[in-house]
Motif scaffolding. Structure first.
Motif, PDB file in Angstrom:
ATOM      1  N   SER A   1     -50.429  62.174  61.722  1.00  0.00           N
ATOM      2  CA  SER A   1     -50.757  63.748  62.020  1.00  0.00           C
ATOM      3  C   SER A   1     -51.013  63.698  63.637  1.00  0.00           C
ATOM      4  N   ILE A   2     -50.384  64.464  63.929  1.00  0.00           N
ATOM      5  CA  ILE A   2     -50.625  65.049  65.367  1.00  0.00           C
ATOM      6  C   ILE A   2     -51.433  66.261  65.490  1.00  0.00           C
ATOM      7  N   SER A   3     -52.650  66.500  65.652  1.00  0.00           N
ATOM      8  CA  SER A   3     -53.625  67.462  65.692  1.00  0.00           C
ATOM      9  C   SER A   3     -52.935  68.563  66.741  1.00  0.00           C
ATOM     10  N   ASN A   4     -53.553  69.893  66.397  1.00  0.00           N
ATOM     11  CA  ASN A   4     -53.174  70.909  67.502  1.00  0.00           C
ATOM     12  C   ASN A   4     -53.881  70.914  68.485  1.00  0.00           C
ATOM     13  N   GLY A   5     -53.531  70.992  69.669  1.00  0.00           N
ATOM     14  CA  GLY A   5     -54.448  70.859  70.811  1.00  0.00           C
ATOM     15  C   GLY A   5     -55.317  69.717  71.475  1.00  0.00           C
ATOM     16  N   SER A   6     -54.977  68.627  70.942  1.00  0.00           N
ATOM     17  CA  SER A   6     -55.604  67.378  71.036  1.00  0.00           C
ATOM     18  C   SER A   6     -54.745  66.210  71.286  1.00  0.00           C
ATOM     19  N   SER A   7     -54.941  65.390  72.375  1.00  0.00           N
ATOM     20  CA  SER A   7     -54.428  64.224  72.527  1.00  0.00           C
ATOM     21  C   SER A   7     -54.488  63.291  71.287  1.00  0.00           C
ATOM     22  N   THR A   8     -53.427  62.629  70.980  1.00  0.00           N
ATOM     23  CA  THR A   8     -53.367  61.691  69.982  1.00  0.00           C
ATOM     24  C   THR A   8     -52.843  60.300  70.167  1.00  0.00           C
ATOM     25  N   LYS A   9     -53.230  59.241  70.070  1.00  0.00           N
ATOM     26  CA  LYS A   9     -52.489  57.844  70.547  1.00  0.00           C
ATOM     27  C   LYS A   9     -51.289  57.973  69.327  1.00  0.00           C
ATOM     28  N   VAL A  10     -50.253  57.476  69.834  1.00  0.00           N
ATOM     29  CA  VAL A  10     -48.854  57.332  69.001  1.00  0.00           C
ATOM     30  C   VAL A  10     -49.208  55.967  68.493  1.00  0.00           C
ATOM     31  N   GLN A  11     -49.030  55.638  67.238  1.00  0.00           N
ATOM     32  CA  GLN A  11     -49.302  54.433  66.474  1.00  0.00           C
ATOM     33  C   GLN A  11     -47.871  53.876  66.164  1.00  0.00           C
ATOM     34  N   PHE A  12     -47.173  53.375  67.421  1.00  0.00           N
ATOM     35  CA  PHE A  12     -45.979  52.635  67.219  1.00  0.00           C
ATOM     36  C   PHE A  12     -46.399  51.170  66.363  1.00  0.00           C
ATOM     37  N   ASP A  13     -45.935  51.170  65.237  1.00  0.00           N
ATOM     38  CA  ASP A  13     -46.548  50.082  64.472  1.00  0.00           C
ATOM     39  C   ASP A  13     -45.475  49.276  63.733  1.00  0.00           C
ATOM     40  N   ASN A  43     -40.235  57.855  73.818  1.00  0.00           N
ATOM     41  CA  ASN A  43     -39.769  59.066  73.433  1.00  0.00           C
ATOM     42  C   ASN A  43     -40.479  59.245  71.940  1.00  0.00           C
ATOM     43  N   VAL A  44     -40.958  60.657  71.804  1.00  0.00           N
ATOM     44  CA  VAL A  44     -41.461  61.233  70.651  1.00  0.00           C
ATOM     45  C   VAL A  44     -40.680  62.390  70.238  1.00  0.00           C
ATOM     46  N   HIS A  45     -40.791  62.435  68.929  1.00  0.00           N
ATOM     47  CA  HIS A  45     -39.958  63.610  68.159  1.00  0.00           C
ATOM     48  C   HIS A  45     -41.193  64.185  67.104  1.00  0.00           C
ATOM     49  N   VAL A  46     -41.420  65.500  67.415  1.00  0.00           N
ATOM     50  CA  VAL A  46     -42.263  66.175  66.588  1.00  0.00           C
ATOM     51  C   VAL A  46     -41.741  67.084  65.651  1.00  0.00           C
ATOM     52  N   GLY A  47     -41.914  66.879  64.136  1.00  0.00           N
ATOM     53  CA  GLY A  47     -41.347  67.655  63.278  1.00  0.00           C
ATOM     54  C   GLY A  47     -41.683  69.118  63.156  1.00  0.00           C
ATOM     55  N   TYR A  97     -49.776  58.452  74.441  1.00  0.00           N
ATOM     56  CA  TYR A  97     -50.357  59.543  73.684  1.00  0.00           C
ATOM     57  C   TYR A  97     -49.378  61.069  73.490  1.00  0.00           C
ATOM     58  N   ILE A  98     -49.548  61.735  72.702  1.00  0.00           N
ATOM     59  CA  ILE A  98     -48.764  62.701  72.384  1.00  0.00           C
ATOM     60  C   ILE A  98     -49.841  63.854  72.240  1.00  0.00           C
ATOM     61  N   TYR A  99     -49.383  65.291  72.832  1.00  0.00           N
ATOM     62  CA  TYR A  99     -50.179  66.243  72.686  1.00  0.00           C
ATOM     63  C   TYR A  99     -49.062  67.515  72.314  1.00  0.00           C
ATOM     64  N   GLN A 100     -49.575  68.449  71.321  1.00  0.00           N
ATOM     65  CA  GLN A 100     -48.492  69.364  71.045  1.00  0.00           C
ATOM     66  C   GLN A 100     -49.752  70.447  70.742  1.00  0.00           C
ATOM     67  N   VAL A 101     -48.933  71.904  70.964  1.00  0.00           N
ATOM     68  CA  VAL A 101     -49.677  73.003  70.572  1.00  0.00           C
ATOM     69  C   VAL A 101     -48.889  74.034  69.950  1.00  0.00           C
ATOM     70  N   SER A 102     -48.994  73.983  68.796  1.00  0.00           N
ATOM     71  CA  SER A 102     -48.118  74.985  67.798  1.00  0.00           C
ATOM     72  C   SER A 102     -49.068  75.804  66.607  1.00  0.00           C
ATOM     73  N   GLY A 103     -50.176  75.571  66.865  1.00  0.00           N
ATOM     74  CA  GLY A 103     -50.910  76.187  65.916  1.00  0.00           C
ATOM     75  C   GLY A 103     -51.387  75.405  64.445  1.00  0.00           C
ATOM     76  N   SER A 104     -50.827  74.426  64.185  1.00  0.00           N
ATOM     77  CA  SER A 104     -51.272  73.366  63.396  1.00  0.00           C
ATOM     78  C   SER A 104     -50.917  71.788  63.585  1.00  0.00           C
ATOM     79  N   SER A 105     -51.238  71.020  62.635  1.00  0.00           N
ATOM     80  CA  SER A 105     -51.093  69.635  62.701  1.00  0.00           C
ATOM     81  C   SER A 105     -49.480  69.231  62.483  1.00  0.00           C
TER      82      SER A 105
END
Length: 127
Positions: A1-13, A43-47, A97-105
């Motif tokens: 889950s990518i939180s709104n408004g904070s940087s999150t490390k991408v877990q390429f596992d 390359n990241v894709h956020v749903g 890391y990924i950062y997104q601002v959409s209003g929700s996770s």
């Protein structure tokens, strides 16, 4: 889950290949064991998001390169960043890391045909 408004490390596992054992799937770091210049691609894709989506390459804990997109649609959004990075062959590492601002996770793309998230580090030449 990518939180709104904070940087999150991408877990390429998951790995397709790692010929020199340089990627650690437990801490999600690429630490080359051969000094040189490497082409790093993330390359990241956020749903289902609108707003800003940013993908960042961090070297040794600090932001090295990034790409930001400001989107207006409500579908999935992708961003890609590419950078040439010099590594000492012992302790230098990169993370994504990924950062997104959409209003929700939001969730990262799960790998189907239209939502692939991936990372690669490719040796180019020695220092």
């Amino acid at each position: 889950s990518i939180s709104n408004g904070s940087s999150t490390k991408v877990q390429f596992d998951a790995q397709h290949w790692d010929t020199d054992g340089c990627y650690d799937t437990s801490n999600y770091r690429f630490t080359p064991n051969l000094a040189g210049y490497y082409l790093i691609v993330a390359n990241v894709h956020v749903g289902s998001t609108s707003g800003t989506v940013e993908v960042n390459i961090y070297k040794n804990g600090s932001r090295w390169a990034n790409c930001a997109r400001n989107t207006s649609g409500s579908g999935g959004q992708g961003a890609i960043v590419t950078s040439m990075v010099a590594f000492n062959g012992t302790s230098d590492y990169v993370e994504v890391y990924i950062y997104q601002v959409s209003g929700s996770s939001k969730s990262l793309g799960n790998g189907n045909a239209y939502s692939i998230s991936e990372f690669s580090g490719n040796f180019v030449r020695g220092l």
